[in-house]
Design a protein around this motif. Structure first.
Motif, PDB file in Angstrom:
ATOM      1  N   PRO A   4       0.831  -1.207   0.000  1.00 16.17           N
ATOM      2  CA  PRO A   4       0.000   0.000   0.000  1.00 16.17           C
ATOM      3  C   PRO A   4       0.863   1.253   0.000  1.00 16.17           C
ATOM      4  O   PRO A   4       2.009   1.243   0.460  1.00 16.17           O
ATOM      5  CB  PRO A   4      -0.772  -0.128   1.312  1.00 16.17           C
ATOM      6  CG  PRO A   4       0.154  -0.890   2.215  1.00 16.17           C
ATOM      7  CD  PRO A   4       0.864  -1.876   1.310  1.00 16.17           C
ATOM      8  N   VAL A   5       0.322   2.338  -0.529  1.00 13.53           N
ATOM      9  CA  VAL A   5       0.937   3.650  -0.389  1.00 13.53           C
ATOM     10  C   VAL A   5       0.451   4.226   0.936  1.00 13.53           C
ATOM     11  O   VAL A   5      -0.758   4.411   1.141  1.00 13.53           O
ATOM     12  CB  VAL A   5       0.547   4.577  -1.557  1.00 13.53           C
ATOM     13  CG1 VAL A   5       1.126   5.973  -1.352  1.00 13.53           C
ATOM     14  CG2 VAL A   5       1.034   3.994  -2.871  1.00 13.53           C
ATOM     15  N   LEU A   6       1.378   4.483   1.846  1.00 20.74           N
ATOM     16  CA  LEU A   6       1.027   4.928   3.194  1.00 20.74           C
ATOM     17  C   LEU A   6       0.764   6.439   3.183  1.00 20.74           C
ATOM     18  O   LEU A   6       1.587   7.214   2.699  1.00 20.74           O
ATOM     19  CB  LEU A   6       2.149   4.582   4.165  1.00 20.74           C
ATOM     20  CG  LEU A   6       2.508   3.091   4.225  1.00 20.74           C
ATOM     21  CD1 LEU A   6       3.683   2.852   5.157  1.00 20.74           C
ATOM     22  CD2 LEU A   6       1.311   2.251   4.638  1.00 20.74           C
ATOM     23  N   LEU A   7      -0.365   6.849   3.732  1.00 28.03           N
ATOM     24  CA  LEU A   7      -0.819   8.232   3.606  1.00 28.03           C
ATOM     25  C   LEU A   7      -0.645   9.083   4.861  1.00 28.03           C
ATOM     26  O   LEU A   7      -0.670  10.314   4.765  1.00 28.03           O
ATOM     27  CB  LEU A   7      -2.303   8.250   3.218  1.00 28.03           C
ATOM     28  CG  LEU A   7      -2.671   7.604   1.886  1.00 28.03           C
ATOM     29  CD1 LEU A   7      -4.176   7.670   1.684  1.00 28.03           C
ATOM     30  CD2 LEU A   7      -1.954   8.294   0.731  1.00 28.03           C
ATOM     31  N   ARG A   8      -0.498   8.479   6.010  1.00 29.58           N
ATOM     32  CA  ARG A   8      -0.529   9.265   7.251  1.00 29.58           C
ATOM     33  C   ARG A   8       0.825   9.924   7.533  1.00 29.58           C
ATOM     34  O   ARG A   8       1.538   9.575   8.469  1.00 29.58           O
ATOM     35  CB  ARG A   8      -1.009   8.391   8.403  1.00 29.58           C
ATOM     36  CG  ARG A   8      -2.493   8.075   8.252  1.00 29.58           C
ATOM     37  CD  ARG A   8      -3.062   7.281   9.395  1.00 29.58           C
ATOM     38  NE  ARG A   8      -4.523   7.204   9.250  1.00 29.58           N
ATOM     39  CZ  ARG A   8      -5.295   6.425   9.972  1.00 29.58           C
ATOM     40  NH1 ARG A   8      -4.772   5.632  10.906  1.00 29.58           N
ATOM     41  NH2 ARG A   8      -6.601   6.415   9.777  1.00 29.58           N
ATOM     42  N   ARG A   9       1.108  10.912   6.725  1.00 29.62           N
ATOM     43  CA  ARG A   9       2.383  11.652   6.797  1.00 29.62           C
ATOM     44  C   ARG A   9       2.093  12.997   7.469  1.00 29.62           C
ATOM     45  O   ARG A   9       1.929  14.022   6.836  1.00 29.62           O
ATOM     46  CB  ARG A   9       2.979  11.774   5.397  1.00 29.62           C
ATOM     47  CG  ARG A   9       3.075  10.379   4.751  1.00 29.62           C
ATOM     48  CD  ARG A   9       3.695  10.353   3.391  1.00 29.62           C
ATOM     49  NE  ARG A   9       3.598   9.017   2.814  1.00 29.62           N
ATOM     50  CZ  ARG A   9       4.516   8.475   2.023  1.00 29.62           C
ATOM     51  NH1 ARG A   9       5.596   9.147   1.707  1.00 29.62           N
ATOM     52  NH2 ARG A   9       4.346   7.258   1.534  1.00 29.62           N
ATOM     53  N   HIS A  10       2.035  12.913   8.789  1.00 30.93           N
ATOM     54  CA  HIS A  10       1.495  14.003   9.600  1.00 30.93           C
ATOM     55  C   HIS A  10       2.300  15.286   9.458  1.00 30.93           C
ATOM     56  O   HIS A  10       1.736  16.377   9.309  1.00 30.93           O
ATOM     57  CB  HIS A  10       1.465  13.541  11.063  1.00 30.93           C
ATOM     58  CG  HIS A  10       0.686  14.431  11.979  1.00 30.93           C
ATOM     59  ND1 HIS A  10       0.536  14.167  13.315  1.00 30.93           N
ATOM     60  CD2 HIS A  10       0.011  15.598  11.750  1.00 30.93           C
ATOM     61  CE1 HIS A  10      -0.201  15.119  13.871  1.00 30.93           C
ATOM     62  NE2 HIS A  10      -0.519  15.996  12.949  1.00 30.93           N
ATOM     63  N   HIS A  11       3.606  15.176   9.526  1.00 35.09           N
ATOM     64  CA  HIS A  11       4.437  16.382   9.453  1.00 35.09           C
ATOM     65  C   HIS A  11       4.288  17.062   8.096  1.00 35.09           C
ATOM     66  O   HIS A  11       4.193  18.295   8.018  1.00 35.09           O
ATOM     67  CB  HIS A  11       5.900  16.031   9.721  1.00 35.09           C
ATOM     68  CG  HIS A  11       6.780  17.225   9.889  1.00 35.09           C
ATOM     69  ND1 HIS A  11       7.459  17.812   8.836  1.00 35.09           N
ATOM     70  CD2 HIS A  11       7.076  17.967  10.977  1.00 35.09           C
ATOM     71  CE1 HIS A  11       8.145  18.842   9.274  1.00 35.09           C
ATOM     72  NE2 HIS A  11       7.935  18.968  10.558  1.00 35.09           N
ATOM     73  N   TYR A  12       4.256  16.288   7.043  1.00 29.93           N
ATOM     74  CA  TYR A  12       4.046  16.834   5.703  1.00 29.93           C
ATOM     75  C   TYR A  12       2.689  17.535   5.623  1.00 29.93           C
ATOM     76  O   TYR A  12       2.566  18.643   5.085  1.00 29.93           O
ATOM     77  CB  TYR A  12       4.152  15.697   4.691  1.00 29.93           C
ATOM     78  CG  TYR A  12       3.967  16.081   3.235  1.00 29.93           C
ATOM     79  CD1 TYR A  12       4.377  17.316   2.739  1.00 29.93           C
ATOM     80  CD2 TYR A  12       3.395  15.173   2.339  1.00 29.93           C
ATOM     81  CE1 TYR A  12       4.203  17.643   1.400  1.00 29.93           C
ATOM     82  CE2 TYR A  12       3.227  15.491   1.006  1.00 29.93           C
ATOM     83  CZ  TYR A  12       3.630  16.728   0.546  1.00 29.93           C
ATOM     84  OH  TYR A  12       3.454  17.056  -0.781  1.00 29.93           O
ATOM     85  N   PHE A  13       1.663  16.904   6.183  1.00 30.75           N
ATOM     86  CA  PHE A  13       0.339  17.523   6.222  1.00 30.75           C
ATOM     87  C   PHE A  13       0.390  18.872   6.930  1.00 30.75           C
ATOM     88  O   PHE A  13      -0.201  19.858   6.463  1.00 30.75           O
ATOM     89  CB  PHE A  13      -0.651  16.606   6.940  1.00 30.75           C
ATOM     90  CG  PHE A  13      -1.959  17.279   7.266  1.00 30.75           C
ATOM     91  CD1 PHE A  13      -2.983  17.328   6.335  1.00 30.75           C
ATOM     92  CD2 PHE A  13      -2.161  17.875   8.510  1.00 30.75           C
ATOM     93  CE1 PHE A  13      -4.190  17.963   6.629  1.00 30.75           C
ATOM     94  CE2 PHE A  13      -3.355  18.503   8.818  1.00 30.75           C
ATOM     95  CZ  PHE A  13      -4.371  18.546   7.872  1.00 30.75           C
TER      96      PHE A  13
END
Length: 282
Positions: free
Chosen positions: A199-208
């Motif tokens: 899967p492509v992991l989406l929870r990239r909090h700092h980037y968000f």
């Protein structure tokens, strides 16, 4: 009004040309670490073999960051060097500890050799014209690289392409786009791409958080956002309603190109002149 966020290394620059000093210097350091002479033929052969494997099967060779598969390792020399270095260290039974090896490869050798690329950046065709032409728009650069390093590349470009320096204070560096925070619930956990088994992991909090701060300063939302890059960390803004554009290279994985071409809010970019038209309709 759209808000445009540009990646920089590999998006505005030719990573293959610019990354040659990084690759050469990194291999020299690995030779020293495993007790082989500079330019050792076996070290060079291992590097070539790994690069061939990555090119042949990009979906099977992710770039791992903090134990997570976060990007295709094939796309640029900076990411490719990690699996190359691991193969070399394994071959010579060097630095077996995962923590020590991670610090060495991801911090010490990366930063030391990335510095060798700063004096002579290699820009993609049309980068100067694009950046100059975006003056007056809500455009920012969000990059994993150091803020000052990218601002310095813009200063060099300004010498031959006057009119790009306006973006220097709009660089947001150290975006940590590869950091995954499973505890953060601000985005879906993952995205499935046909042709990619992981899967492509989406929870990239700092980037968000960086993207959100750019939007807040512009009085905009994710529906107004356009993100342009060369790696599919674009998946996070796409999942949150943004439009995205993937800048192509010969090493763009085919599964990424197919997904982007089929998505109504995404676009492949083969010519940087198309970026402004996609973002602002101009």
């Amino acid at each position: 009004m759209a808000v445009l966020v540009l990646d920089f290394d590999g998006t505005m620059t030719d990573a293959e040309v610019e990354g040659r000093p990084f690759r050469d210097g990194y291999l020299e350091d690995l030779c020293a670490l495993v007790g082989r002479p500079r330019g050792d033929a076996e070290i060079a052969a291992i590097a070539e073999a790994v690069e061939h494997e990555l090119a042949e099967a990009p979906a099977s060779h992710p770039f791992e960051w903090m134990g997570r598969a976060v990007a295709p390792a094939t796309v640029d020399p900076y990411l490719r060097m990690v699996p190359i270095a691991r193969r070399i260290l394994d071959r010579f039974d060097a630095i077996p500890g995962a923590i020590d090896r991670g610090r060495l490869l991801g911090s010490v050798l990366y930063k030391y050799n990335y510095a060798k690329t700063l004096g002579k950046p290699a820009f993609r065709a049309g980068a100067g014209a694009l950046l100059r032409g975006l003056a007056g728009t809500e455009t920012f650069i969000v990059t994993n690289s150091d803020t000052e390093a990218v601002a310095g590349k813009l200063a060099i470009l300004e010498r031959t392409e006057p009119g790009v320096a306006w973006l220097m204070p709009r660089v947001r560096g150290m975006a940590r786009k590869f950091d995954v925070d499973d505890a953060w619930a601000g985005a879906p956990a993952e995205l499935a791409l046909p042709g990619l088994t992981r899967p492509v992991l989406l929870r990239r909090h700092h980037y968000f958080d960086i993207l959100a701060s750019v939007l807040a300063a512009s009085g905009a939302s994710f529906a107004d956002l356009v993100v342009v890059g060369d790696i599919f960390d674009l998946a996070l803004p796409l999942a949150l309603g943004a439009r995205v554009a993937l800048v192509a290279s010969p090493r763009t994985p085919p599964y990424e190109r197919a997904y982007v071409e089929a998505h109504p809010r995404a676009r492949m970019i083969d010519d940087l002149a198309d970026v402004a038209r996609f973002a602002f309709g101009t």
